[in-house]
Each structure stands twice: as structure tokens, then as C-alpha cells.
Enzyme design. Structure first.
Site, PDB file in Angstrom:
ATOM      1  N   LEU A  61       0.853  -1.197   0.000  1.00  7.94           N
ATOM      2  CA  LEU A  61       0.000   0.000   0.000  1.00  7.94           C
ATOM      3  C   LEU A  61       0.888   1.246   0.000  1.00  7.94           C
ATOM      4  O   LEU A  61       0.971   1.974   0.971  1.00  7.94           O
ATOM      5  CB  LEU A  61      -0.945  -0.015   1.206  1.00  7.94           C
ATOM      6  N   GLU A  63       1.262   4.019  -2.583  1.00  9.37           N
ATOM      7  CA  GLU A  63       0.887   4.637  -3.860  1.00  9.37           C
ATOM      8  C   GLU A  63       1.975   5.549  -4.398  1.00  9.37           C
ATOM      9  O   GLU A  63       2.233   5.581  -5.595  1.00  9.37           O
ATOM     10  CB  GLU A  63      -0.430   5.428  -3.718  1.00  9.37           C
ATOM     11  N   ASP A  88      -9.217   8.847  -5.665  1.00 10.61           N
ATOM     12  CA  ASP A  88      -8.797   9.465  -4.401  1.00 10.61           C
ATOM     13  C   ASP A  88      -7.465   8.906  -3.894  1.00 10.61           C
ATOM     14  O   ASP A  88      -6.673   9.618  -3.282  1.00 10.61           O
ATOM     15  CB  ASP A  88      -9.869   9.245  -3.332  1.00 10.61           C
ATOM     16  N   PHE A  89      -7.235   7.616  -4.130  1.00 11.14           N
ATOM     17  CA  PHE A  89      -5.995   6.985  -3.643  1.00 11.14           C
ATOM     18  C   PHE A  89      -4.778   7.513  -4.407  1.00 11.14           C
ATOM     19  O   PHE A  89      -3.663   7.526  -3.907  1.00 11.14           O
ATOM     20  CB  PHE A  89      -6.056   5.454  -3.775  1.00 11.14           C
ATOM     21  N   HIS A 132     -13.998   8.611  -1.709  1.00 11.17           N
ATOM     22  CA  HIS A 132     -14.060   7.539  -2.714  1.00 11.17           C
ATOM     23  C   HIS A 132     -14.830   7.994  -3.953  1.00 11.17           C
ATOM     24  O   HIS A 132     -15.370   7.176  -4.678  1.00 11.17           O
ATOM     25  CB  HIS A 132     -14.743   6.291  -2.136  1.00 11.17           C
TER      26      HIS A 132
END
Lengths: 350, 325
Positions: A61, A63, A88-89, A132
Site C-alpha cells: 500500500l 501509492e 482518491d488513492f 471515494h
């Protein structure tokens, strides 16, 4: 006559990747959840089985680092596709995108190329809320060195994704979760749609509606209602590529209709809708019969509760009313019209 | 053999030191309009590692990378032209001091955002592994970068994926002007890093040969064990963070500390070593004069060169097929 094949937007994206990965062994796809059992809502189905774990893999995780990783692989001869299940990520990687990916070619005086594709999905509905549901295309399109693509139809999704993969530059490819269910004709063979070419989704002569992503679905529904109830013909234009933007097709349409509404799948202030409005006013100044109007998300955060969420997003109803106001038509009774409800297709949880 | 190696190392050390000193000499003219983060004090790391790597290996640097470029390229024309913002510069004058890049010499990029180049190097290492081409990636960064999240993300990814990469932490104990005690909530970098699946090595030597040996050994180990290596190398930054001045009066560090490191200055140390090996001072001086002359010529050429044409402004934002390259 043989009926043309129909597949979903999601299948079209999957097919684009599969056909390209088969064609070029330098292409690989990675991201959080890419090979898990959900397969990014099905869009990465079958890839790990066909191409193996070295070309289709899950990641920590991380990004930001994985975006830099994609950049490093791209300048070193591979063609990465990095997938994010929500736009969003991707914001965790904004440093890499804005400080590194966008300027890397410039920072090497053109000695290196960055053939990197970043797929990211806009979420909506069933409590997606404010972390999200973002689109962020305006932000990405503000940065030189990034191409931004936002397909609406299944056939565009396939042709544009193949073009993005073959492009020698970084491309951010923004999909919409709700469009994943849309089924339409998609050619089976491999084909490209050039980045930077808009498309007329529906021809008309009375008013031009420029819409992005899901808002094209709402605009087409509004156009149906307006034709049926007011005998108004609406031209709906999907820019498809946010950057570079094909403003000429839009301007040509507005010069014909004299009216322009921009319906963006995003907030309005300082956004893509402002860019279109500004360019249209420059290019169509003498031909405009009314001020350009912009429609977008309420300038707040996307709430969880369904009735509040309904107020957050504009829909075909709002577009019909906007056109009526602009063309000075009496508002028709819309109570018997059906509007899109995601519950028809989807009953949580995500 | 040993003599030859040490002479090669000395040439690199002297080239870096002299180039930096020439920048100091000319900076006041205000023609080098780019923020310079000089390599003085860390020449042994740059020369030692660059000497140990193979020509096909790939390097990634930071805004303090003059020494990396010079140690790899041993050329100075395009380097000085870049500092002077000229069309003949490494990056046609678009990058300046902080973004040196020369893929033909294995330098694949340098970033001025602390830590940001590290994951790029990791991705490059992945590409090399996929192609099984035997190339090593070495990525340079300072101790400050270890406070960035992306450093830990990158170390984790490289260790997880077992990538052929050498992390080079050039530790001067300072992030700009802030000492470690104000920045790091742990005592030992080594204890933490060695918990990852990577080989940890450390040294505070200023002897380029030692660094060379350490890097050569790390290079073979990376491919042998199929694990990344992390080299924690301490040095002392002689000058201010950015610029050409000494700043011992600024209050954040002591002159005594400098004096201690200065006694084992990497360039002096290597020169003494060569003399002890029996190399004649006259002969060494000839080499030094040659390098000085090369730098003087490069500066003159850079000063006389043309600035980039205005139509260069928007070139190289995108790759475009119809255009050159």
C-alpha cells in the site's frame, strides 16, 4: 446482417489490456488488488492467468513509491499500467505525478520517454462519500506533461486505452465505476482512438452540451426528454480527452447552436468546466446567443446519506431545467420521467 | 593494478574537487544562475562507487550530484554549459545544477525533492530484473531522505521484490541546517534497515579505495544473494547547504568537527597514498594541471556558448513522433 458484438465498459477495458499485453511483452499491470479475487471490479480478470505474476501483480500500500516505480520502469524500457481502484488513492502519489512523472522527460532534455498509463476509477453511490468519489481530472489536466483521458462509452474505453498504452507519454486514464455496467457495441479487433479527439455523442442544432464521463449519460437522457417534450435538439459532445483538449469540435458545435452548457463530473470552481467556458467564449464570442453555463457537483464534500447525495450530484433533471432556462422554455412536468438510479444495477456492498 | 586503481580514483576525486572550487571562484560573477549544492567533502563516496560500478549500471542522484556526474563522465564541457544555462548544456540549459542527467554515462536522473528519486530507481531496477540484463541500479540520497515516507515505501518494495539495487545513503548528519537529533526518533539507521530483506553495510571512511572495495563487494553480493544492499556512508559537508560559502559561524555546527574531518580529507588522503606508493609528485602534478586546464577550458567554452533559443521553451514536454528523437 450479422449483429455486432456487445460487451460492457469493464470488459472493453479488460480486452484492451489483454490484447495489448499479448502484443507487447514489455507491458505489465500492477496496483493494489490487481490480481486478487475481485480483480478491480473485473477489469483485470484473467490477466495474471494469461501473463503470469511478473506482468500482473499486487503491490504494497505505497501509492507514491509505486508511482515512482512505474516511472522508473517506463524510462527503462517497460510499459507499465498502474491501477487504482479509486482516484482518491492516487492523491497519495501527487508528488510523484506532479514533481516527477510530468516533468521527467523535460528533466532529461528529451533523452528519456515515459510510456506510463495510470488507470483510476471514480466511485459513486452506496456511501462512497468524500474520499471515494473524486474525479480530479481538472487538477491533472492543469499539469504540463500529463495526458488525461476520460472515456464514457465502451468502444471509446477500449480504443482510448489502447492508444494510451501505445503513447510514449504518461497518461492518466480516469474511468467511472457506474459506466462499468454500460453495454454497447465494441469491435473485437484491436484499434486505437487518437488521444485529443472529442466525439459527438448525439447531434443536434439548438444547444451544445459538453459533458464528461458519467455526465454524458445524464446529458443523453436529458436530450431525450428535451426532444420528446420540447422538440429541442441537443448536441452532446464528449471531449473524451481532457488534456490535450479538442476545443475545435466543441467550438464548431457552439458556433452552430449559439448556446453552450458544460456538465462536468467534478466541482465547478477553477475546474475543467471553466476551461471549456473560457475557450468557448474566446472562440465563439460573436456567435453566442447566451452566456455559457456550467453544471457540476455541489461545492461541498460528497455525503453518505442517499437523499443528501442526490443533491450533491447533478442529473438529467438539472440539465433539462438548465436548458429550459437558457432557451426560455416553460418547465415541463418531469414527474413521470424516469431518471437513473444505481439501485437498478447495484445493491451493495462494494 | 592497485596503483592504477588508486590513480583512477584520484583523478575522479581531483576532478570533482577542482570543478567545485572553480564554481566557488566564478559564482560571484552571477553568471552561474543556479542553486549549487557542492560535493566538497563527499568526493570519496562519489568516486569510489562510480569506479566500482560497471559502465552499463544505472545511477540516480539528488540535487547534490555534481560529483556523481563528473566521476562517471570525466567530461566537463556539457556540465559547465548546463550550470551557465547554455544550449550546449547537458539538458540544453533546462535543468541546471540540481537535475543533472546523462543516460549515456548511466546517470538517469536527479531530483531536487528529497527522497523522490528513490522509487524511480526501484522501478528501473525492476525493469532490469525483468530483462535479466545484469545491470545494477545505484540510488544516492541523504540522511534527510530517510525521514520521507517514500524512502521506507521504496526500501520495502525493493526488499520484497528482491531487486538489484544499491541504496547509497550519503549521511552528513544535516538536513539543510538541521542536525539529526531534531529529526530522527531512533538511534541507529543500521538496526532498522537491517530488519528488511537487504544487506546492510556502513562506513565513515574518507578513503575512496575503501568505498570502492565496499561497493564492488556489494555489487557482487546483490546478484549473488538476489537481495538489495544498503550502504550507509558518513561524510562531512564542508560548505553551506546551498551556495559556495563556509558557514561555521551560523551556530548549527562547530568548526572543530570540520577540522577533525578535514584532517582526513578524501582528496589529500588519496594524494598522500599515491605518493607513498611511489608515484612521483611531478608526474601527479602534471595530471592535476591537465584536469585544471580541462576545467578552465570548459568554463571558457560555457561562457562563450549561446543561450537556448526561445523555441526550446516548450520542447521535450511530450514525446512527439513527428519531431526529432
Amino acid at each position: 446482417m450479422k449483429r455486432k458484438r456487445r460487451i460492457s465498459y469493464c470488459q472493453a477495458i479488460n480486452e484492451a489490456m489483454r490484447q495489448e499485453m499479448k502484443r507487447d511483452s514489455n507491458i505489465f499491470v500492477f496496483g493494489i488488488g490487481v490480481p486478487d479475487h475481485k480483480r478491480i471490479f473485473g477489469s483485470t480478470s484473467g490477466l495474471v492467468e494469461e501473463f503470469g505474476k511478473e506482468r500482473c501483480f499486487d503491490t504494497p500500500l505505497s501509492e507514491e513509491a509505486m508511482t515512482g516505480f512505474g516511472l522508473g520502469a517506463a524510462i527503462n524500457g517497460l510499459r507499465p499500467i498502474h491501477v487504482h481502484s479509486r482516484v482518491d488513492f492516487l492523491l497519495l502519489a501527487i508528488n510523484q505525478l506532479v514533481n516527477m512523472v510530468s516533468s521527467y522527460r523535460y528533466s532529461t532534455a528529451g533523452k528519456l520517454k515515459v510510456p506510463l498509463v495510470i488507470r483510476a476509477i471514480i466511485g459513486r453511490g452506496w456511501g462512497q462519500t468524500f474520499q471515494h468519489s473524486k474525479s480530479m481530472h481538472s487538477l491533472f489536466a492543469h499539469i504540463p506533461g500529463l495526458k488525461v483521458v476520460m472515456p464514457t462509452t465502451p468502444s471509446d474505453a477500449k480504443g482510448l486505452l489502447i492508444a494510451a498504452i501505445r503513447d510514449e507519454n504518461p497518461v492518466i486514464f480516469i474511468e467511472h465505476r457506474w459506466l462499468y455496467y454500460v453495454v454497447d457495441e465494441v469491435p473485437e479487433n484491436s484499434y486505437t482512438i487518437p488521444l485529443g479527439e472529442a466525439n459527438i455523442l448525439r447531434s443536434g442544432k439548438d444547444i451544445t452540451v459538453v459533458a464528461t464521463s458519467w455526465m454524458n449519460v445524464e446529458s443523453l437522457r436529458a436530450a431525450d426528454i428535451l426532444t420528446k417534450r420540447h422538440n429541442i435538439s441537443v448536441e452532446v459532445i464528449d471531449p473524451r480527452t481532457i488534456s490535450p483538449l479538442d476545443i475545435n469540435l466543441i467550438a464548431k458545435s457552439v458556433n452552430k447552436t449559439g448556446h453552450c452548457i458544460v456538465v462536468d463530473n467534478d466541482w465547478v470552481p477553477c475546474g475543467f468546466s471553466a476551461e471549456v467556458a473560457s475557450l468557448v467564449s474566446e472562440l465563439c464570442f460573436g456567435r453566442l446567443k447566451s452566456a455559457i453555463q456550467r453544471i457540476g457537483f455541489a461545492f461541498t464534500h460528497c455525503p453518505s446519506s442517499r437523499p443528501l447525495e442526490n443533491c450533491f450530484y447533478p442529473n438529467a433533471f438539472d440539465i433539462v431545467r438548465a436548458v429550459e432556462r437558457k432557451l426560455k422554455l416553460k418547465p415541463v412536468d418531469l414527474r413521470n420521467e424516469t431518471f437513473y438510479s444505481y439501485e437498478n444495477k447495484f445493491k451493495g456492498p462494494f | 593494478m592497485k596503483k592504477k586503481l588508486n590513480l583512477e580514483l584520484y583523478k575522479k576525486l581531483f576532478l570533482i574537487r577542482t570543478a567545485e572550487e572553480k564554481i566557488i571562484e566564478y559564482y560571484h560573477e552571477d553568471e552561474i544562475k543556479t542553486p549549487v549544492h557542492l560535493s566538497i567533502g563527499k568526493e570519496a563516496i562519489e568516486a569510489g562507487i562510480c569506479q566500482a560500478l560497471r559502465d552499463e549500471d544505472q545511477l540516480f542522484g539528488t540535487y547534490r550530484s555534481h560529483g556523481i556526474y563528473l566521476a562517471r563522465a570525466c567530461q566537463t564541457d556539457a556540465f559547465f554549459a548546463e550550470l551557465y544555462g547554455k544550449a550546449t548544456g547537458l539538458l540544453k540549459g533546462k535543468g541546471g545544477s540540481m537535475h543533472l542527467c546523462a543516460p549515456n554515462f548511466g546517470l538517469f536522473g536527479s531530483s531536487a525533492i528529497v527522497g523522490s528519486i528513490i522509487p524511480v530507481a526501484v522501478g528501473a531496477a525492476y525493469a532490469n530484473l525483468m530483462k535479466n540484463n545484469g545491470k545494477l541500479v545505484a540510488v544516492f540520497f541523504g540522511d534527510g531522505a530517510m525521514e520521507e515516507g517514500v524512502f521506507w515505501e521504496s526500501l520495502n518494495i525493493a526488499s520484497l521484490m528482491k531487486l538489484p539495487i544499491l541504496f547509497v545513503c550519503e549521511d552528513n548528519g544535516l538536513a539543510a541546517f538541521t542536525p539529526k537529533i531534531y529529526r530522527q526518533g531512533y538511534n541507529s539507521i543500521g538496526k532498522i534497515v537491517s530488519q528488511f530483506n537487504c544487506t546492510f553495510i556502513e562506513s565513515d571512511t574518507t578513503d575512496a579505495e575503501e568505498i570502492y572495495n565496499l561497493a564492488s563487494c556489494a555489487r557482487s553480493k546483490i546478484f549473488e544473494k538476489q537481495l538489495p544492499s544498503f550502504a550507509h556512508l558518513r561524510y562531512y559537508r564542508y560548505l553551506e547547504h546551498v551556495g559556495v560559502e563556509e558557514d561555521f559561524g551560523a551556530g548549527y555546527r562547530s568548526k572543530e568537527e570540520f577540522d577533525e574531518w578535514r584532517r582526513k580529507d578524501p582528496v589529500d588522503l588519496q594524494r598522500k597514498k599515491l605518493l607513498n606508493m611511489g608515484i612521483k609528485e611531478d608526474w601527479l602534478r602534471k595530471i592535476e594541471v591537465g584536469i585544471e586546464g580541462q576545467i578552465d577550458r570548459s568554463i571558457k567554452i560555457a561562457k562563450d556558448a549561446a543561450f537556448p533559443d526561445s523555441n526550446e521553451l516548450c520542447e521535450d514536454v511530450f514525446y512527439e513522433k513527428e519531431k526529432k528523437n
